[in-house]
Write a protein that holds these residues in place. Structure first.
Motif, PDB file in Angstrom:
ATOM      1  N   PRO A  77       0.806  -1.222   0.000  1.00 40.05           N
ATOM      2  CA  PRO A  77       0.000   0.000   0.000  1.00 40.05           C
ATOM      3  C   PRO A  77       0.839   1.272   0.000  1.00 40.05           C
ATOM      4  N   HIS A  78       2.130   1.155   0.363  1.00 38.57           N
ATOM      5  CA  HIS A  78       2.978   2.342   0.409  1.00 38.57           C
ATOM      6  C   HIS A  78       3.194   2.953  -0.970  1.00 38.57           C
ATOM      7  N   LEU A  79       3.040   2.174  -2.031  1.00 40.45           N
ATOM      8  CA  LEU A  79       3.326   2.677  -3.384  1.00 40.45           C
ATOM      9  C   LEU A  79       2.352   3.779  -3.799  1.00 40.45           C
ATOM     10  N   ALA A  80       1.078   3.611  -3.464  1.00 39.42           N
ATOM     11  CA  ALA A  80       0.080   4.615  -3.848  1.00 39.42           C
ATOM     12  C   ALA A  80      -0.488   5.363  -2.649  1.00 39.42           C
ATOM     13  N   GLY A  81      -0.219   4.859  -1.443  1.00 45.35           N
ATOM     14  CA  GLY A  81      -0.745   5.491  -0.243  1.00 45.35           C
ATOM     15  C   GLY A  81      -1.942   4.739   0.302  1.00 45.35           C
ATOM     16  N   LEU A 110      -2.987  -5.396   5.417  1.00 46.04           N
ATOM     17  CA  LEU A 110      -4.381  -5.068   5.677  1.00 46.04           C
ATOM     18  C   LEU A 110      -4.531  -3.995   6.754  1.00 46.04           C
ATOM     19  N   ALA A 111      -3.617  -3.993   7.715  1.00 47.35           N
ATOM     20  CA  ALA A 111      -3.723  -3.022   8.809  1.00 47.35           C
ATOM     21  C   ALA A 111      -3.252  -1.633   8.404  1.00 47.35           C
ATOM     22  N   GLN A 112      -2.519  -1.527   7.295  1.00 42.82           N
ATOM     23  CA  GLN A 112      -1.973  -0.238   6.876  1.00 42.82           C
ATOM     24  C   GLN A 112      -2.552   0.273   5.564  1.00 42.82           C
ATOM     25  N   GLY A 113      -3.157  -0.622   4.785  1.00 42.02           N
ATOM     26  CA  GLY A 113      -3.463  -0.275   3.400  1.00 42.02           C
ATOM     27  C   GLY A 113      -4.851   0.224   3.105  1.00 42.02           C
ATOM     28  N   GLY A 114      -5.797   0.093   4.015  1.00 47.97           N
ATOM     29  CA  GLY A 114      -7.147   0.523   3.724  1.00 47.97           C
ATOM     30  C   GLY A 114      -7.873  -0.453   2.814  1.00 47.97           C
ATOM     31  N   SER A 115      -9.140  -0.145   2.511  1.00 46.76           N
ATOM     32  CA  SER A 115      -9.991  -1.065   1.756  1.00 46.76           C
ATOM     33  C   SER A 115      -9.543  -1.199   0.304  1.00 46.76           C
ATOM     34  N   GLY A 116      -8.961  -0.148  -0.269  1.00 48.56           N
ATOM     35  CA  GLY A 116      -8.496  -0.216  -1.662  1.00 48.56           C
ATOM     36  C   GLY A 116      -7.399  -1.242  -1.839  1.00 48.56           C
ATOM     37  N   ALA A 118      -6.744  -3.732   0.250  1.00 50.91           N
ATOM     38  CA  ALA A 118      -7.286  -5.047   0.602  1.00 50.91           C
ATOM     39  C   ALA A 118      -7.894  -5.721  -0.625  1.00 50.91           C
ATOM     40  N   GLU A 119      -8.632  -4.946  -1.411  1.00 51.98           N
ATOM     41  CA  GLU A 119      -9.228  -5.502  -2.633  1.00 51.98           C
ATOM     42  C   GLU A 119      -8.165  -5.803  -3.678  1.00 51.98           C
ATOM     43  N   MET A 120      -7.158  -4.937  -3.769  1.00 52.43           N
ATOM     44  CA  MET A 120      -6.085  -5.160  -4.739  1.00 52.43           C
ATOM     45  C   MET A 120      -5.288  -6.413  -4.397  1.00 52.43           C
ATOM     46  N   PHE A 121      -4.975  -6.601  -3.130  1.00 51.39           N
ATOM     47  CA  PHE A 121      -4.240  -7.791  -2.689  1.00 51.39           C
ATOM     48  C   PHE A 121      -5.046  -9.053  -2.962  1.00 51.39           C
ATOM     49  N   ARG A 122      -6.334  -8.982  -2.714  1.00 54.11           N
ATOM     50  CA  ARG A 122      -7.212 -10.125  -2.971  1.00 54.11           C
ATOM     51  C   ARG A 122      -7.153 -10.525  -4.448  1.00 54.11           C
ATOM     52  N   GLU A 123      -7.174  -9.541  -5.329  1.00 53.38           N
ATOM     53  CA  GLU A 123      -7.074  -9.819  -6.766  1.00 53.38           C
ATOM     54  C   GLU A 123      -5.720 -10.431  -7.121  1.00 53.38           C
ATOM     55  N   LEU A 124      -4.661  -9.860  -6.582  1.00 56.53           N
ATOM     56  CA  LEU A 124      -3.314 -10.288  -6.950  1.00 56.53           C
ATOM     57  C   LEU A 124      -3.058 -11.752  -6.610  1.00 56.53           C
ATOM     58  N   VAL A 125      -3.404 -12.170  -5.387  1.00 62.39           N
ATOM     59  CA  VAL A 125      -3.070 -13.533  -4.971  1.00 62.39           C
ATOM     60  C   VAL A 125      -3.960 -14.568  -5.640  1.00 62.39           C
ATOM     61  N   ARG A 126      -5.051 -14.144  -6.242  1.00 64.07           N
ATOM     62  CA  ARG A 126      -5.925 -15.062  -6.967  1.00 64.07           C
ATOM     63  C   ARG A 126      -5.681 -15.047  -8.463  1.00 64.07           C
ATOM     64  N   SER A 127      -4.810 -14.180  -8.922  1.00 64.74           N
ATOM     65  CA  SER A 127      -4.641 -13.979 -10.359  1.00 64.74           C
ATOM     66  C   SER A 127      -3.800 -15.073 -10.995  1.00 64.74           C
ATOM     67  N   GLU A 128      -4.052 -15.295 -12.262  1.00 62.90           N
ATOM     68  CA  GLU A 128      -3.242 -16.226 -13.039  1.00 62.90           C
ATOM     69  C   GLU A 128      -1.790 -15.750 -13.097  1.00 62.90           C
ATOM     70  N   SER A 360     -12.658  -7.819  11.400  1.00 68.02           N
ATOM     71  CA  SER A 360     -11.990  -7.359  10.183  1.00 68.02           C
ATOM     72  C   SER A 360     -10.537  -6.980  10.448  1.00 68.02           C
ATOM     73  N   LEU A 361      -9.682  -7.391   9.542  1.00 69.20           N
ATOM     74  CA  LEU A 361      -8.259  -7.057   9.612  1.00 69.20           C
ATOM     75  C   LEU A 361      -7.942  -5.790   8.810  1.00 69.20           C
ATOM     76  N   VAL A 362      -8.942  -5.293   8.089  1.00 62.52           N
ATOM     77  CA  VAL A 362      -8.729  -4.142   7.206  1.00 62.52           C
ATOM     78  C   VAL A 362      -8.917  -2.852   7.992  1.00 62.52           C
ATOM     79  N   GLN A 363      -7.881  -2.050   7.994  1.00 63.15           N
ATOM     80  CA  GLN A 363      -7.941  -0.756   8.689  1.00 63.15           C
ATOM     81  C   GLN A 363      -8.445   0.288   7.711  1.00 63.15           C
ATOM     82  N   GLU A 364      -9.670   0.751   7.916  1.00 63.21           N
ATOM     83  CA  GLU A 364     -10.224   1.776   7.039  1.00 63.21           C
ATOM     84  C   GLU A 364      -9.718   3.144   7.472  1.00 63.21           C
ATOM     85  N   LEU A 365      -9.275   3.916   6.502  1.00 63.23           N
ATOM     86  CA  LEU A 365      -8.629   5.192   6.793  1.00 63.23           C
ATOM     87  C   LEU A 365      -9.442   6.358   6.257  1.00 63.23           C
TER      88      LEU A 365
END
Length: 365
Positions: A77-81, A110-116, A118-128, A360-365
């Motif tokens: 999450p540090h790359l885009a904030g 998840l604790a630092q990145g916010g909901s955006g 969290a969704e991006m990570f979910r996509e990445l680990v499931r991606s081909e 929830s492990l997702v820290q909403e900011l």
């Protein structure tokens, strides 16, 4: 898809002709068995081990051996904030992959990145792309979910003072997350499903697999739904907007068979919650803990959603299984008034409304 295209091919490394050749290693010490990465490594680094591994790869201590041209990129999450949207995170990842790294550190964050994120990570680990990436992938996470268990081959635990490596085994059970999409794709290829029309013997001799196994598993799920609930599973899921996930077991002959399924729906009104609509285990598979596996999986999935999307997990449980849900922390309560009519229409037998706050492990900011 868009996520697959993120995984740019790594830049070639001079002298590295084999995917199995070591490109980074730390010598064995009194407190560590030694660690090594190749271009085909898929590593899950848990908890404090994640920070320790990241420090080793990014700082290159004197006792490490690494290819002189090795590029290590940390994605997080540090790359885009932490307040960035999914689209903004995707743009930042595309920029990071321009370096064509041979080693990718993928941070759950998840604790630092916010909901955006969290969704991006979910996509990445499931991606081909994560599976086919021709470089080393190290996932830094706080716990081992079923998705990460399936993706990774090694588990690194411990801390900077003492790191341990072990093989990830036990891939016999896995989750097909979107059985509705699978069923639709099968219909596109094979035509509409006929109730009771599939030959169960297909894919059972070790020479089937693939689409044949998928067809058998989908039919087994439909039959189990008829047996337990006297309803057409996929028709009901389509009508009600349910998600259907299947627990599948690998057989010794390399085929697969159904262990059970769970149906659920993310509701936004009258409140944000994940409601378990159906849970069933094949009669021949009962007594092996498969219902626990499915509930543990859905609770893990919920914990990776922000509270604004899922504040609680609920179910309407038959009285015979109330104690089963209580073991996971569910408590009996009254159904929301707006859902009571729907509950009364759906329920033939006496049932108990149960809820569990979503940790929830997702820290909403």
């Amino acid at each position: 898809g868009a996520t697959v295209s993120l995984w740019a091919a790594p830049a070639p490394l001079e002298g590295v002709k084999s995917l199995s050749k070591s490109i980074f290693s730390v010598a064995k010490t009194q407190s560590s068995r030694g660690l090594s990465l190749s271009l085909q490594s898929r590593v899950l680094a848990l908890g404090d081990a994640g920070d320790a591994v990241a420090a080793l790869l990014l700082r290159a201590p004197e006792d490490s051996l690494r290819h002189e041209s090795l590029v290590v990129t940390r994605l997080g999450p540090h790359l885009a904030g932490p307040r960035a949207s999914v689209a903004e995170h995707r743009t930042a990842l595309m920029e990071a992959f321009k370096a064509r790294p041979q080693v990718v550190l993928l941070e759950e964050g998840l604790a630092q990145g916010g909901s955006g994120w969290a969704e991006m990570f979910r996509e990445l680990v499931r991606s081909e792309g994560a599976q086919s990436f021709r470089g080393a992938l190290v996932v830094l996470a706080h716990e081992e979910t079923r998705v990460l268990h399936k993706l990774c081959h090694e588990r690194w635990t411990g801390s900077a003072a003492e790191l341990h490596r072990e093989e990830i085994t036990g891939h016999g059970l896995h989750i097909i997350e979107d059985a509705v999409a699978l069923q639709r794709s099968m219909e596109d290829v094979c035509g509409p499903r006929k109730r009771g029309g599939n030959d169960r013997r297909r894919g059972r001799n070790g020479n089937g697999g693939g689409a044949e196994d998928d067809a058998v598993i989908l039919q087994e799920a439909a039959d189990l739904s008829e047996f337990c609930f006297e309803e057409d599973l996929f028709q009901k899921a389509h009508m009600k907007g349910w998600s259907v996930s299947l627990l599948v077991e690998a057989n010794l002959d390399c085929s697969q068979s159904l262990a059970g399924f769970i149906c659920y729906k993310l509701r936004t009104s009258p409140r944000a919650e994940l409601h378990i609509e159906r849970l069933a285990v094949c009669p021949r598979q009962r007594g092996r803990g498969h219902a626990r596996v499915l509930i543990h999986w859905i609770l893990q999935e919920a914990s990776h959603l922000p509270l604004s999307s899922c504040a609680s997990v609920s179910c309407s449980a038959f009285c015979s299984v109330v104690q089963f849900y209580e073991r996971f922390g569910f408590t009996a309560t009254n159904a929301p008034e707006s859902l009571q009519k729907e509950k009364d229409e759906e329920d033939g037998d006496l049932q108990t409304w149960m809820e569990l706050p979503n940790p929830s492990l997702v820290q909403e900011l």
